[in-house]
Every structure is written in structure tokens, then in C-alpha cells.
Write an enzyme that holds these catalytic residues in place. Structure first.
Site, PDB file in Angstrom:
ATOM      1  N   PRO A 139       0.810  -1.210   0.000  1.00 41.55           N
ATOM      2  CA  PRO A 139       0.000   0.000   0.000  1.00 41.55           C
ATOM      3  C   PRO A 139       0.844   1.261   0.000  1.00 41.55           C
ATOM      4  CG  PRO A 139      -0.216  -1.229   2.063  1.00 41.55           C
ATOM      5  CD  PRO A 139       0.988  -1.720   1.366  1.00 41.55           C
ATOM      6  N   GLU A 140       0.468   2.167  -0.849  1.00 41.72           N
ATOM      7  CA  GLU A 140       1.068   3.493  -0.845  1.00 41.72           C
ATOM      8  C   GLU A 140       0.004   4.448  -0.310  1.00 41.72           C
ATOM      9  OE1 GLU A 140       3.088   4.259  -4.583  1.00 41.72           O
ATOM     10  OE2 GLU A 140       3.230   2.128  -4.972  1.00 41.72           O
ATOM     11  N   ARG A 192       3.564 -11.611   4.247  1.00 42.12           N
ATOM     12  CA  ARG A 192       5.024 -11.589   4.370  1.00 42.12           C
ATOM     13  C   ARG A 192       5.511 -11.159   5.754  1.00 42.12           C
ATOM     14  NH1 ARG A 192       7.180  -8.725  -0.977  1.00 42.12           N
ATOM     15  NH2 ARG A 192       9.192  -9.386  -0.216  1.00 42.12           N
TER      16      ARG A 192
END
Length: 275
Positions: A2-3, A112
DNA sequence: CGTGTCACCTGACAGC
DNA sequence: TGCTGTCAGGTGACAC
């Protein structure tokens, strides 16, 4: 993953749904995610009984306001939030669950396991350097053309791509939005910042505002961040011009998009349009 | 101050 | 099918 636009989308949805909710308990199956406090039991104990007052954002950080504490969440590559009734089966890669008094659960998933959590007293943001040292926040009155120019007025050989990814300069841009902004500004990602003309800087400034604005309007570029019993929300495909389109035709001139490593990151650009 | 490299993890995908 | 290698939207520690 996400940015800024993705985090902003998540923030808006969560804010709508959890403000006023009180944490009844915390289930944590991956203690590694918690950076602060160092004692996991402390994390659990502090949170239990606190009420969500607000959910805000700074750069790519999500801030849960749980007066008198602040829970700072960074999703890194693949962190996701979802809200469920407590009897919903717990999905794979769920590492943290906030049990809420309404019976709902706020769940954090992270394939992750790179995400981080910091729980600190309000007003001690200085303890979190990544957050405290963030640069200008786009889409706020502070992000003016002059302020942006000022940041770029260095005789530096640093590539413009590296500059855009530097969170201490402008907060919130990541690899996708940096590539897209450079494409729309017609600037080669490897250009040293000292060589940029005033005109190019202005173009880039506008492009950054544009791509972020459009990303937010689209509900985030690629996020599958938020789900509830109604199904999936927050999943829309933003109009992507270059990112992930290696070999495909440039939407503007038709020449193939090139991918190369710049500033250590996979970088997509159009050699025809970006000089 | 800058850069490049590695590390943190798992999973998807290409190639054999 | 299954192995191996590569890559992934982020950041921080490290050496140079």
C-alpha cells in the site's frame, strides 16, 4: 503493497466502522510484528479497555487514536485489515485480532509478516523515527509548489526516482505512484535532480497531486484491503500507464515500456515520452 | 550526505 | 508434478 492512496482508503473505511468501538481483548499470534513496547504482555494490557477515537494517516502510516495512547500501524508490503463478526473463520496469515465489545473483530493479515506496530503514549511520536521524520504530506496546504521546489533545489546527482521514494522528502509515494508520476511529467527516472528545469519540477508537482488524487478516488490502486461479510470492498483498478507494463505499448506514444532497476527498485518508464 | 546490498518473509510465476 | 530461481507495492541496517 500500500502506498498513500491505499492507506488513505483503508483509513476512511476503518474510521467509519471502528470509531467508538472498545477493545475487549487482543489475540496476537506473531509477536514479532510488535516493535513497541518490547513486552508483548504490555501491548495487550494497555490496549484492553481502550476506545478508538479516530483513525488518521501520515504518509503510509495508519494511526489509531486510543486516548491516551496511539497505535501506529505500517502495512509495509502486504498488511491488510478486515472486519468480521467474531464467529467468522479466521483466515490464513491473520496475526493480530482486536476483539471489540460489539462482537466484531478487527483482524490484521500479513502474508510476508513485514508490517509493524508501535503502541506509544500520545505525544511521543519522536520515538518512532520513520514517522517523526516524514516529509511533506501531499494533498495538504503544506504541499505547495514552492515547498516542493525548495526540496529539489539541491545540486545533487541523486536520481529523481530515488528522491520521490525518499519518505523524508515527500511522504507517501511508493514504487507505483513514483513511476506513474514521472511518466505523466515526462521525466526519465534516472535524471539527476540538479538537472531538472523549473518547468519539469512544476509538471512533476502537478503529476504527483494528480496520481495521488486519482488513486484515492479509485479507492486505491490494487488493494484488496478490506473485506466484510458483504464481500470485497476497496478493490478497484486504477488507470496504470507504466507500472508493471514492461513491453506493452505506451498509452501515449505506443513505444514499448521499459523496465530497469533505478535506485534499487524495478522502474517502469517510456523511453519515448520520458526525457 | 549519498549509494548499493542485504535482510526481513511467503507466495506467484517462469523455466526446466 | 516438482524443483529452482526470480521477483514483489517497504523500510532499516550496514558498508563504502
Amino acid at each position: 503493497m500500500p502506498e498513500l492512496p491505499e492507506v488513505e482508503t483503508i483509513r476512511r473505511i476503518l474510521r467509519e466502522r471502528i470509531v467508538g468501538e472498545t477493545i475487549q481483548g487482543v489475540d496476537l499470534s506473531l509477536p514479532r510484528l510488535i516493535r513497541t513496547p518490547s513486552e508483548i504482555e504490555e501491548f495487550r494490557q494497555i490496549l484492553t479497555g481502550l476506545t478508538f477515537q479516530d483513525v488518521t494517516r501520515r504518509g503510509k502510516y495508519l494511526l489509531f487514536h486510543l486516548s491516551p495512547f496511539l497505535l501506529i500501524s505500517h502495512l509495509r508490503m502486504e498488511g491488510k485489515y478486515s472486519l468480521h463478526p467474531m464467529d467468522d473463520p479466521v483466515e490464513k496469515h491473520t496475526h493480530l485480532i482486536f476483539r471489540l465489545t460489539s462482537g466484531k473483530e478487527l483482524r490484521y493479515q500479513d502474508v510476508r509478516q513485514f508490517g509493524t506496530f508501535d503502541l506509544i503514549p500520545e505525544g511521543e511520536i519522536e520515538r518512532i523515527p520513520g514517522l517523526a521524520r516524514l516529509g511533506i504530506e501531499p494533498l495538504t496546504p503544506a504541499f505547495t509548489l514552492d515547498a516542493f521546489k525548495e526540496l529539489l533545489m539541491l545540486p545533487s546527482k541523486r536520481s529523481i526516482k530515488a528522491f520521490l521514494l525518499d519518505q523524508k522528502k515527500v511522504a507517501g509515494l511508493g514504487n507505483i505512484y513514483a513511476d506513474e508520476a514521472l511518466f505523466h511529467a515526462g521525466i526519465d527516472p534516472e535524471r539527476p535532480i540538479r538537472d531538472l528545469t523549473a518547468e519539469e519540477i512544476e509538471k512533476l508537482y502537478t503529476s504527483i497531486e494528480d496520481v495521488i488524487q486519482k488513486g484515492i478516488q479509485a479507492g486505491g490502486a490494487t488493494v484488496r484491503t478490506y473485506r466484510n461479510s458483504d464481500g470485497e470492498m476497496g478493490y478497484f483498478q486504477l488507470q496504470i500507464s507504466v507500472y508493471g507494463r514492461e513491453g506493452k505499448p505506451c498509452p501515449s506514444c505506443g513505444s514499448p515500456i521499459v523496465k530497469k532497476v533505478v535506485a534499487g527498485r524495478g522502474t517502469h518508464y517510456c523511453p519515448g515520452c520520458q526525457k
